[in-house]
Enzyme design. Structure first.
Site, PDB file in Angstrom:
ATOM      1  N   ARG A 133      -3.429  -9.840   4.792  1.00  0.00           N
ATOM      2  CA  ARG A 133      -3.852 -10.096   3.313  1.00  0.00           C
ATOM      3  C   ARG A 133      -2.726  -9.616   2.608  1.00  0.00           C
ATOM      4  NH1 ARG A 133      -6.244  -6.861  -0.309  1.00  0.00           N
ATOM      5  NH2 ARG A 133      -7.923  -8.035  -1.571  1.00  0.00           N
ATOM      6  N   LYS A 191       0.867  -1.114   0.093  1.00  0.00           N
ATOM      7  CA  LYS A 191      -0.110  -0.096   0.121  1.00  0.00           C
ATOM      8  C   LYS A 191       0.741   1.310  -0.101  1.00  0.00           C
ATOM      9  CE  LYS A 191      -4.450  -2.009   1.288  1.00  0.00           C
ATOM     10  NZ  LYS A 191      -5.343  -2.419   2.514  1.00  0.00           N
TER      11      LYS A 191
HETATM   12  C1  9MG Z   1     -10.179  -5.486  -0.873  1.00  0.00           C
HETATM   13  N1  9MG Z   1      -9.360  -5.046   0.067  1.00  0.00           N
HETATM   14  C2  9MG Z   1      -8.196  -4.435  -0.314  1.00  0.00           C
HETATM   15  N2  9MG Z   1      -7.445  -3.860   0.884  1.00  0.00           N
HETATM   16  C3  9MG Z   1      -7.937  -4.613   1.664  1.00  0.00           C
HETATM   17  C4  9MG Z   1      -7.808  -4.805   3.406  1.00  0.00           C
HETATM   18  O1  9MG Z   1      -6.889  -4.135   3.908  1.00  0.00           O
HETATM   19  N3  9MG Z   1      -8.532  -5.614   4.081  1.00  0.00           N
HETATM   20  C5  9MG Z   1      -9.615  -6.236   3.632  1.00  0.00           C
HETATM   21  N4  9MG Z   1     -10.260  -7.056   4.269  1.00  0.00           N
HETATM   22  N5  9MG Z   1      -9.853  -6.088   2.256  1.00  0.00           N
HETATM   23  C6  9MG Z   1      -9.181  -5.381   1.336  1.00  0.00           C
END
Ligand code: 9MG
Length: 258
Positions: free
Chosen positions: A239, A203
């Site tokens: 994630r 990010k």
């Molecule tokens: C779809 N998506 C993009 N970034 C995310 C994040 O930080 N958490 C979750 N649950 N979904 C995300």
């Protein structure tokens, strides 16, 4: 949790998995590298992204889910009840709703009926505008209180509490400082009593932290560092895009924890 964006415009991997065969191969590779589950999504939620129609979202994700059916554990990244319903029929186990059941009034019923797992994420505003000067008095307290309220609403809608995980929504209506403060104070979210998901992989806050004020992405190394810090503070699910690197780093971190 490995990220499989079936989109032309996601912030770091847009277009890479737009072809269903490529997406399915990426998902399989992530599982082979140690991911427990892959998160398949057909609508970009990067800052500034425009919503996509139901038809287009289904057209993107269904061929991928058909290829993965019965082979791998799948999470469906959607806020739409009709996409979730079809994905759960095709074997998805978890619904990852970045709007925390605030977008489609029928989604809670679909999740409850199917007995699926659910991820409730915090977002201030909506993807198109969320990065325009986000403000909080106390970001961790406000995110915790929001997630508690959404957890209560989900349980009231018939979803079993033990199937729900919570996510602070790194980058969703937050400054760089907000994002790192949320990870620093993750214990205030784990205190709610549900597993916490953190998605900081690649990010822009990571790129900005490393000196580029206009960064739209972050490096793998910075992602891994932040993921290990989140794990140390109680995150249960990370994630991520770069599964192998995260699995290696988290395996070492877990060994240190003992
Ligand atoms: C779809 N998506 C993009 N970034 C995310 C994040 O930080 N958490 C979750 N649950 N979904 C995300």
């Amino acid at each position: 949790m490995g990220v499989v964006n079936v989109t032309p415009d996601s912030f770091s991997d847009g277009g890479v998995n737009f072809d269903p065969d490529d997406a399915a191969a990426s998902a399989q590779r992530m599982l082979d590298e140690g991911a427990a589950i892959v998160d398949v999504g057909g609508e970009s939620t990067r800052p500034g992204a425009e919503p996509v129609s139901l038809e287009e979202e289904l057209r993107r994700v269904i061929p991928v889910l058909e290829r993965l059916e019965g082979e791998v554990s799948v999470s469906i990244d959607t806020s739409k009840a009709d996409v979730a319903r079809r994905a759960l029929e095709l074997g998805a186990e978890l619904v990852n709703d970045v709007t925390a059941l605030r977008s489609d009034p029928e989604l809670a019923e679909v999740v409850a009926e199917r007995g699926a797992y659910l991820c409730l994420m915090h977002m201030l505003g909506e993807p198109r505008t969320m990065q325009r000067d986000p403000r909080y008095d106390d970001v961790a307290a406000e995110v915790a209180s929001f997630l508690e309220a959404r957890l209560t609403a989900a349980v009231a809608a018939g979803i079993r509490e033990e199937l729900i995980c919570l996510d602070p929504g790194i980058g969703f209506g937050k400054t760089v400082e907000h994002n790192f403060e949320l990870i620093r104070r993750l214990d205030e979210l784990t205190a709610i009593g549900r597993p916490v998901v953190v998605g900081i992989s690649r990010k822009s806050s990571l790129g900005k932290l490393l000196g580029d004020p206009d960064a739209t992405t972050g490096t793998t190394a910075a992602s891994v560092g932040a993921a290990v810090a989140a794990y140390e503070r109680g995150a249960t699910i990370l994630r991520v895009h770069d599964v192998r690197e995260h699995v290696e780093a988290l395996t070492a971190a877990a060994a240190v924890r003992g």
